[in-house]
Scaffold this active site. Structure first.
Site, PDB file in Angstrom:
ATOM      1  N   LYS A 143      -6.438 -20.589  25.098  1.00 34.18           N
ATOM      2  CA  LYS A 143      -6.743 -18.821  25.890  1.00 34.18           C
ATOM      3  C   LYS A 143      -5.329 -18.341  25.154  1.00 34.18           C
ATOM      4  CE  LYS A 143      -4.774 -16.914  28.388  1.00 34.18           C
ATOM      5  NZ  LYS A 143      -3.628 -16.034  27.938  1.00 34.18           N
ATOM      6  N   GLU A 157      -3.200 -12.671  25.580  1.00 38.73           N
ATOM      7  CA  GLU A 157      -3.997 -11.178  26.169  1.00 38.73           C
ATOM      8  C   GLU A 157      -3.636 -10.589  25.530  1.00 38.73           C
ATOM      9  OE1 GLU A 157      -2.200 -12.773  28.157  1.00 38.73           O
ATOM     10  OE2 GLU A 157      -2.213 -11.136  30.321  1.00 38.73           O
ATOM     11  N   SER A 176       6.945 -18.041  29.881  1.00 40.48           N
ATOM     12  CA  SER A 176       8.157 -18.133  30.632  1.00 40.48           C
ATOM     13  C   SER A 176       8.328 -18.916  31.692  1.00 40.48           C
ATOM     14  CB  SER A 176       7.489 -16.271  31.474  1.00 40.48           C
ATOM     15  OG  SER A 176       6.760 -16.691  32.322  1.00 40.48           O
ATOM     16  N   CYS A 196      11.898 -18.026  22.317  1.00 41.86           N
ATOM     17  CA  CYS A 196      12.670 -18.911  22.978  1.00 41.86           C
ATOM     18  C   CYS A 196      13.979 -19.218  22.958  1.00 41.86           C
ATOM     19  CB  CYS A 196      11.715 -19.753  24.007  1.00 41.86           C
ATOM     20  SG  CYS A 196      11.469 -20.912  22.163  1.00 41.86           S
ATOM     21  N   GLU A 253      16.509 -14.591  31.770  1.00 42.53           N
ATOM     22  CA  GLU A 253      16.289 -14.616  30.094  1.00 42.53           C
ATOM     23  C   GLU A 253      15.403 -12.550  30.097  1.00 42.53           C
ATOM     24  OE1 GLU A 253      12.115 -15.474  29.521  1.00 42.53           O
ATOM     25  OE2 GLU A 253      12.492 -16.418  27.354  1.00 42.53           O
TER      26      GLU A 253
HETATM   27  P1  NAD Z   1       3.971 -15.384  30.013  1.00 47.60           P
HETATM   28  O1  NAD Z   1       4.403 -16.446  30.673  1.00 47.60           O
HETATM   29  O2  NAD Z   1       3.978 -13.675  30.452  1.00 47.60           O
HETATM   30  O3  NAD Z   1       2.244 -15.389  28.906  1.00 47.60           O
HETATM   31  C1  NAD Z   1       2.125 -16.615  28.690  1.00 47.60           C
HETATM   32  C2  NAD Z   1       0.386 -17.465  29.033  1.00 47.60           C
HETATM   33  O4  NAD Z   1       0.539 -17.489  30.405  1.00 47.60           O
HETATM   34  C3  NAD Z   1       0.035 -15.987  28.536  1.00 47.60           C
HETATM   35  O5  NAD Z   1      -1.304 -16.544  28.262  1.00 47.60           O
HETATM   36  C4  NAD Z   1      -1.215 -15.290  29.765  1.00 47.60           C
HETATM   37  O6  NAD Z   1      -2.279 -14.465  29.734  1.00 47.60           O
HETATM   38  C5  NAD Z   1      -0.700 -16.307  31.094  1.00 47.60           C
HETATM   39  N1  NAD Z   1      -0.072 -15.040  32.365  1.00 47.60           N
HETATM   40  C6  NAD Z   1       0.520 -14.500  32.344  1.00 47.60           C
HETATM   41  N2  NAD Z   1       1.242 -14.755  33.749  1.00 47.60           N
HETATM   42  C7  NAD Z   1      -0.039 -15.476  34.146  1.00 47.60           C
HETATM   43  C8  NAD Z   1       0.624 -15.549  35.848  1.00 47.60           C
HETATM   44  N3  NAD Z   1       0.550 -14.562  36.597  1.00 47.60           N
HETATM   45  N4  NAD Z   1      -0.430 -16.758  36.527  1.00 47.60           N
HETATM   46  C9  NAD Z   1      -1.002 -17.483  34.737  1.00 47.60           C
HETATM   47  N5  NAD Z   1      -0.993 -17.110  33.859  1.00 47.60           N
HETATM   48  C10 NAD Z   1      -0.159 -16.180  33.266  1.00 47.60           C
HETATM   49  O7  NAD Z   1       4.581 -15.234  28.497  1.00 47.60           O
HETATM   50  P2  NAD Z   1       4.933 -14.137  27.288  1.00 47.60           P
HETATM   51  O8  NAD Z   1       5.339 -13.036  27.779  1.00 47.60           O
HETATM   52  O9  NAD Z   1       3.899 -13.889  26.945  1.00 47.60           O
HETATM   53  O10 NAD Z   1       6.180 -15.070  26.400  1.00 47.60           O
HETATM   54  C11 NAD Z   1       7.564 -14.978  26.470  1.00 47.60           C
HETATM   55  C12 NAD Z   1       8.000 -16.019  27.296  1.00 47.60           C
HETATM   56  O11 NAD Z   1       7.300 -16.739  26.310  1.00 47.60           O
HETATM   57  C13 NAD Z   1       9.482 -16.031  26.852  1.00 47.60           C
HETATM   58  O12 NAD Z   1      10.185 -16.812  29.322  1.00 47.60           O
HETATM   59  C14 NAD Z   1       9.778 -17.168  26.206  1.00 47.60           C
HETATM   60  O13 NAD Z   1      11.241 -18.367  26.220  1.00 47.60           O
HETATM   61  C15 NAD Z   1       8.781 -18.013  26.485  1.00 47.60           C
HETATM   62  N6  NAD Z   1       8.024 -19.136  25.630  1.00 47.60           N
HETATM   63  C16 NAD Z   1       8.357 -20.463  25.206  1.00 47.60           C
HETATM   64  C17 NAD Z   1       8.208 -21.657  23.681  1.00 47.60           C
HETATM   65  C18 NAD Z   1       8.992 -22.172  24.698  1.00 47.60           C
HETATM   66  O14 NAD Z   1       8.764 -23.766  23.460  1.00 47.60           O
HETATM   67  N7  NAD Z   1       9.810 -22.752  25.537  1.00 47.60           N
HETATM   68  C19 NAD Z   1       7.839 -20.699  23.024  1.00 47.60           C
HETATM   69  C20 NAD Z   1       7.880 -20.072  23.194  1.00 47.60           C
HETATM   70  C21 NAD Z   1       7.708 -18.563  24.654  1.00 47.60           C
END
Ligand code: NAD
Length: 504
Positions: free
Chosen positions: A176, A179, A229, A284, A386
């Site tokens: 998945k 989006e 996140s 990240c 962050e």
């Molecule tokens: P996000 O958490 O908004 O989304 C990540 C995934 O979760 C997406 O596929 C999204 O569809 C889904 N999602 C979003 N909201 C949701 C909810 N309420 N319930 C269930 N699923 C949900 O993250 P983002 O904005 O796409 O990416 C940035 C974040 O990712 C930053 O916080 C960054 O630090 C983190 N990140 C971490 C790593 C790591 O290895 N620690 C690597 C890359 C990115």
């Protein structure tokens, strides 16, 4: 006007439409134009994907590991051959520069190379005569159907952290993608099909929370890999575990960059610039809080400010050579601006200000220039939350002890870096700092495929990390078998060299 594509699902080896009325927009962040529509799948689509994967699993599980690895060899060649078009796709939907996109594809290819060699890691352990005549062995078995949920910031690379390993271990995988950037994942999925992956072994569904929750609660799915996140990582861990799934959930970060008074000025400035502003800070492992120790870092900060002010910001989709591209969405630009304004209200000084960044040939793009916020105090919001944008905060402390203590107050624990010429300071830092990935004179200590991505604290929920040997362990379960063969008159009679097992 270029046509707007509608993203499809990959189920049972075929591209198909989603069964949903709900769609979201995918933008080109360089221009602000909508370039695609992405379906928001619900439980019905997830169930279709899971059923196709469950049907494919018995044959895939029985496919010898070297044959499963051979798909990855073919996939790797296809990725190499199409790496430029994948990089362009990443830049178009994400906005990072082409050079950054190319580098991320290369990191993804390395994960596939790691997966090609996985059969060696899958070898089990055994011992003879653990008790008289008793042998014992462990063998790794795949879990079944597993799923991966990925963030926007590395559209091809983060999915590649997951499925090459999961597949060679003998699992079927449902992806998945974010989006906000579904197109690169689809492109790479096409190549996996071209490599000959059997129908149902690899599937793609799209969507937001509704789709994620359907994956987390589906009874046929055994494990979830998540990157995103912290708030969502925690939710994934809690809900997934409540539904008896194995979970690895990588969260957000607040990475500290410690500058010792003896740091090499030129090298440190270059590393800080790359760490804070590379990929527009949407990493990240991006450096987010510079901690200048002992008043000796004045030169470093001054020169970094000069360098940051000179960075060019612009559209990346035309192939023009700019230093930094746009952020992912207009909403994210507002979020990053809100952080900077909040810091200013709390008394910090915005010494390099990217808020007014405008790009003449792309007035609708989501731009935010490099920004440095100085005189940040540890109690300010920007010091511990962050930002995920091109914003470096600077704080000052008297000693390495204070820098280490600051790390202790941090909720996250992804990366931390020290710039120094002192082996002793570096060792102390490596030994004691409150983070899972440490850089010594390295601005972005992101591990390559062979090492695990070892975030700590609120940067990771679970036990077994992504990448490296731990990645393989996550996607397999061990079976221990203990064996004893009894002596029998029938078999002894036919074997002249037979030595019966001694009875106790
Ligand atoms: P996000 O958490 O908004 O989304 C990540 C995934 O979760 C997406 O596929 C999204 O569809 C889904 N999602 C979003 N909201 C949701 C909810 N309420 N319930 C269930 N699923 C949900 O993250 P983002 O904005 O796409 O990416 C940035 C974040 O990712 C930053 O916080 C960054 O630090 C983190 N990140 C971490 C790593 C790591 O290895 N620690 C690597 C890359 C990115």
């Amino acid at each position: 006007m270029s046509s707007i594509e509608t993203c499809r699902l990959l189920i049972g080896g075929k591209w198909c439409d989603a069964r949903t009325e709900r769609y979201g927009d995918v933008w080109n962040p360089s221009t602000g134009d909508v370039i695609a529509r992405v379906p928001m799948c619900g439980p019905d689509d997830v169930d279709r994907a899971a059923k196709a994967a469950l049907a494919a699993w018995p044959d895939w599980r029985e496919t010898p590991a070297p044959d499963r690895a051979r798909f990855m060899f073919r996939f790797r060649d296809l990725l190499e051959r199409h790496s430029e078009s994948i990089a362009q796709c990443i830049t178009r939907e994400h906005g990072k520069t082409l050079a950054e996109s190319r580098a991320s594809v290369q990191r993804g290819i390395e994960m596939v190379e790691f997966a090609c060699g996985l059969p060696s890691l899958l070898v089990g352990e055994s011992i003879e005569n653990l008790a008289p005549g008793v042998d014992c062995e462990t063998i790794r078995h795949p879990l079944g159907v597993v799923a991966g949920i990925t963030p926007f910031n590395f559209p091809a690379m983060v999915p590649l952290w997951m499925y090459p390993v999961a597949l060679v271990c003998g699992n079927c995988f449902i992806l998945k993608p974010s989006e906000r950037v579904p197109l690169s994942a689809l492109r790479v999925g096409e190549l996996l099909l071209e490599a000959g992956i059997p129908p149902g072994v690899f599937s793609i569904v799209h969507g937001d929370k509704t789709c994620v929750d359907a994956l987390l609660t589906h009874p046929g799915i055994r494990a979830i890999s998540f990157v995103g996140s912290t708030a969502v990582a925690r939710h994934v861990y809690t809900l997934g575990a409540a539904h008896h799934k194995r979970i690895q959930a990588n969260g957000g970060a607040k990475n500290h960059l410690i500058i010792m008074p003896d740091a090499d000025v030129e090298q440190t400035v270059a590393a800080l610039k790359g760490s804070a502003f590379g990929c527009a800070g949407e990493r990240c492992m991006a450096g987010s809080l510079a901690v200048a120790v002992g008043g000796g870092a004045g030169d470093v900060i001054e020169r970094l400010c000069a360098e940051a002010s000179r960075m060019s910001v612009g559209r990346t989709d035309t192939g023009a050579g700019v230093d930094m591209g746009p952020l992912i969405t207009a909403q994210h630009v507002r979020r990053v601006r809100d952080h900077v304004e909040g810091a200013q209200r709390e008394g910090a000084a915005v010494v390099v200000d990217g808020r007014a960044a405008r790009v003449a040939d792309a007035p609708g793009g989501f731009f935010f220039g490099p920004t440095i916020v100085d005189h940040v105090r540890p109690d300010m919001r920007i010091a511990h939350e962050e930002v995920f944008g091109p914003v470096l905060s600077v704080t000052r402390v008297e000693s390495i002890e204070q820098a280490i203590a600051l790390g202790q107050q941090c909720d996250f624990g992804n990366g931390a870096v020290i710039f120094t010429r002192s082996g002793r300071a570096a060792r102390e830092f490596k030994h004691r700092f409150n983070a899972g990935m440490i850089g010594i004179n390295i601005g972005v200590p992101a591990p390559m495929a062979w090492f695990p991505f070892t975030g700590w604290n609120e940067s990771f929920f679970g036990d077994l990390h992504i990448q490296g040997r731990e990645g393989m362990m996550f996607y397999t379960q061990q079976r221990m078998t203990m064996t004893r063969w009894f002596a029998s008159k029938e078999s002894d009679a036919h074997d002249p060299v037979w030595r019966p097992t001694k009875k106790k």
